[in-house]
Design a protein around this motif. Sequence first.
Motif, mmCIF file in Angstrom:
data_model
loop_
_atom_site.group_PDB
_atom_site.id
_atom_site.type_symbol
_atom_site.label_atom_id
_atom_site.label_comp_id
_atom_site.label_asym_id
_atom_site.label_seq_id
_atom_site.Cartn_x
_atom_site.Cartn_y
_atom_site.Cartn_z
ATOM 1 N N VAL A 13 41.051 38.298 44.144
ATOM 2 C CA VAL A 13 42.492 38.855 42.977
ATOM 3 C C VAL A 13 42.610 39.789 41.782
ATOM 4 N N GLY A 14 41.757 40.414 41.278
ATOM 5 C CA GLY A 14 41.598 41.151 40.311
ATOM 6 C C GLY A 14 41.408 42.314 40.420
ATOM 7 N N VAL A 15 41.822 43.455 41.362
ATOM 8 C CA VAL A 15 41.422 44.777 42.270
ATOM 9 C C VAL A 15 42.006 46.097 40.989
ATOM 10 N N ARG A 16 41.820 46.926 41.010
ATOM 11 C CA ARG A 16 41.900 48.177 40.691
ATOM 12 C C ARG A 16 42.022 49.002 41.233
ATOM 13 N N LEU A 17 43.883 49.751 41.369
ATOM 14 C CA LEU A 17 43.475 50.521 42.344
ATOM 15 C C LEU A 17 44.413 51.668 42.139
ATOM 16 N N ASP A 18 42.940 53.013 41.947
ATOM 17 C CA ASP A 18 43.408 54.024 41.559
ATOM 18 C C ASP A 18 44.431 55.069 42.002
ATOM 19 N N PRO A 19 45.862 55.289 42.420
ATOM 20 C CA PRO A 19 45.968 56.035 43.387
ATOM 21 C C PRO A 19 46.469 56.968 43.421
ATOM 22 N N ASP A 20 45.874 57.989 42.818
ATOM 23 C CA ASP A 20 45.533 59.731 42.279
ATOM 24 C C ASP A 20 44.659 60.413 41.910
ATOM 25 N N GLN A 21 44.601 61.467 41.292
ATOM 26 C CA GLN A 21 42.980 62.222 40.348
ATOM 27 C C GLN A 21 43.673 62.272 39.436
ATOM 28 N N GLU A 22 44.804 62.082 38.662
ATOM 29 C CA GLU A 22 45.189 61.946 36.808
ATOM 30 C C GLU A 22 43.936 60.133 36.831
ATOM 31 N N ALA A 23 44.563 59.455 38.105
ATOM 32 C CA ALA A 23 44.549 57.673 37.063
ATOM 33 C C ALA A 23 42.980 57.481 37.028
ATOM 34 N N VAL A 24 42.009 58.519 38.108
ATOM 35 C CA VAL A 24 40.306 58.257 38.295
ATOM 36 C C VAL A 24 39.676 59.313 37.367
ATOM 37 N N THR A 206 38.069 35.405 37.430
ATOM 38 C CA THR A 206 36.937 34.925 37.521
ATOM 39 C C THR A 206 36.533 36.293 36.921
ATOM 40 N N ARG A 207 37.832 37.445 36.596
ATOM 41 C CA ARG A 207 36.972 38.802 36.443
ATOM 42 C C ARG A 207 36.932 39.145 35.399
ATOM 43 N N PHE A 208 35.739 39.624 34.993
ATOM 44 C CA PHE A 208 35.126 39.929 33.446
ATOM 45 C C PHE A 208 34.484 39.098 33.237
ATOM 46 N N PHE A 228 38.589 33.583 42.492
ATOM 47 C CA PHE A 228 37.854 35.056 42.301
ATOM 48 C C PHE A 228 37.860 36.051 41.760
ATOM 49 N N ALA A 229 37.488 37.217 41.260
ATOM 50 C CA ALA A 229 38.629 38.081 40.829
ATOM 51 C C ALA A 229 37.525 38.642 40.745
ATOM 52 N N SER A 230 37.104 39.904 40.928
ATOM 53 C CA SER A 230 35.977 41.060 41.165
ATOM 54 C C SER A 230 35.804 41.828 40.018
ATOM 55 N N GLY A 231 37.166 42.694 39.377
ATOM 56 C CA GLY A 231 37.359 43.619 38.503
ATOM 57 C C GLY A 231 37.174 44.875 39.421
ATOM 58 N N ALA A 232 37.046 44.810 40.234
ATOM 59 C CA ALA A 232 36.511 46.297 41.500
ATOM 60 C C ALA A 232 37.408 47.238 40.579
ATOM 61 N N SER A 235 34.073 46.476 38.280
ATOM 62 C CA SER A 235 32.397 45.964 38.361
ATOM 63 C C SER A 235 32.243 45.837 39.830
ATOM 64 N N HIS A 236 31.283 46.135 40.317
ATOM 65 C CA HIS A 236 31.012 45.690 41.774
ATOM 66 C C HIS A 236 31.201 44.934 42.606
ATOM 67 N N PRO A 237 32.104 44.919 43.868
ATOM 68 C CA PRO A 237 32.383 42.914 44.445
ATOM 69 C C PRO A 237 31.047 42.037 44.490
ATOM 70 N N ASP A 238 29.578 43.122 44.668
ATOM 71 C CA ASP A 238 28.937 42.249 45.203
ATOM 72 C C ASP A 238 27.980 41.525 44.447
ATOM 73 N N VAL A 239 28.178 42.188 42.847
ATOM 74 C CA VAL A 239 27.641 41.660 41.666
ATOM 75 C C VAL A 239 28.447 40.700 41.202
ATOM 76 N N ALA A 240 30.086 40.895 41.369
ATOM 77 C CA ALA A 240 30.981 39.632 41.206
ATOM 78 C C ALA A 240 30.565 38.065 41.404
ATOM 79 N N VAL A 241 30.384 38.489 43.004
ATOM 80 C CA VAL A 241 30.395 37.345 44.151
ATOM 81 C C VAL A 241 28.906 36.249 44.016
#
Length: 273
Positions: A13-24, A206-208, A228-232, A235-241
């Motif tokens: 439930v906790g993922v950020r999605l950067d939709p453009d190069q400016e945000a990235v 659980t994000r961060f 559960f929230a990874s913060g991806a 944070s890599h989802p593997d680490v959060a899991v």
Amino acid sequence: MLELEHGFRIVDVGVRLDPDQEAVTRRGRDITPERLERELHQAGVVRAIVAPGPRESGGYLRLNNAVARLSVDRPFMAFARLGGPRVPDSSTLGRVRNLAVKREPYHADPEDVEQYAYDDRFHGFLLDPAQDGLPESDVLEMLAEVGSPVLVRGGVRFPPHAVEEFVLDYEFPVVLSGFGGFPLNRELMGAAIELLSAHDELYLDTRFVRFRDPMERALREHPDRVLFASGAPDSHPDVAVMEILTLDVPEDAMRRAFSKNPGRVISGLAGSE
């Protein structure tokens, strides 16, 4: 990283999605939606709630729509990010300042909430009052009317007592990010766990969080209120899991956090165990 093998169905439930190069560029880690999807898959995440990251100024209409578009044909569910003119401050100065605020065109209004709520591309909302400002009461009332789940970014600048004062009086499910203690504030995390006894519509993700003690305490005392929230991608989802898998709690508590609890709170995340 190698694909994790754990036997759990996991939703995030906790993922950020950067939709453009400016945000990235502004946020740092250069990760495409394709790579994000691949990393989630490696961790065993079958569905993820995604929302745009913070802007320096202006509104989120374009970014929300971009995130919704990028979620099509991917295991992503878009949440609309909302900003407002109020400061999340209950001091005398904060109250006076909020009396004088004026809603700008880029701030969320009730019509925006209604449109997002009945647009099948969006499944809920995200509030980050410390970054984006707090919406006015008529917007929060509309959130209560539509009843969609709301992710709330908490922390030092918007602590659990402020969440209780400004948000929890409205009747919609609230998922407080990072146990309300970002960044790494044990005292605030403890305060957020205490709030669970008084507010049936409050959940923690659980994000961060990073600390074992508050996560184990919450899962033991309130096993149905932790998501559960990874913060991806920060944070890599593997680490959060792995942080959840190494907790000293029953397997059923892990399963609740990974999938059962999110599925009860957020329509569309439920699935076969």
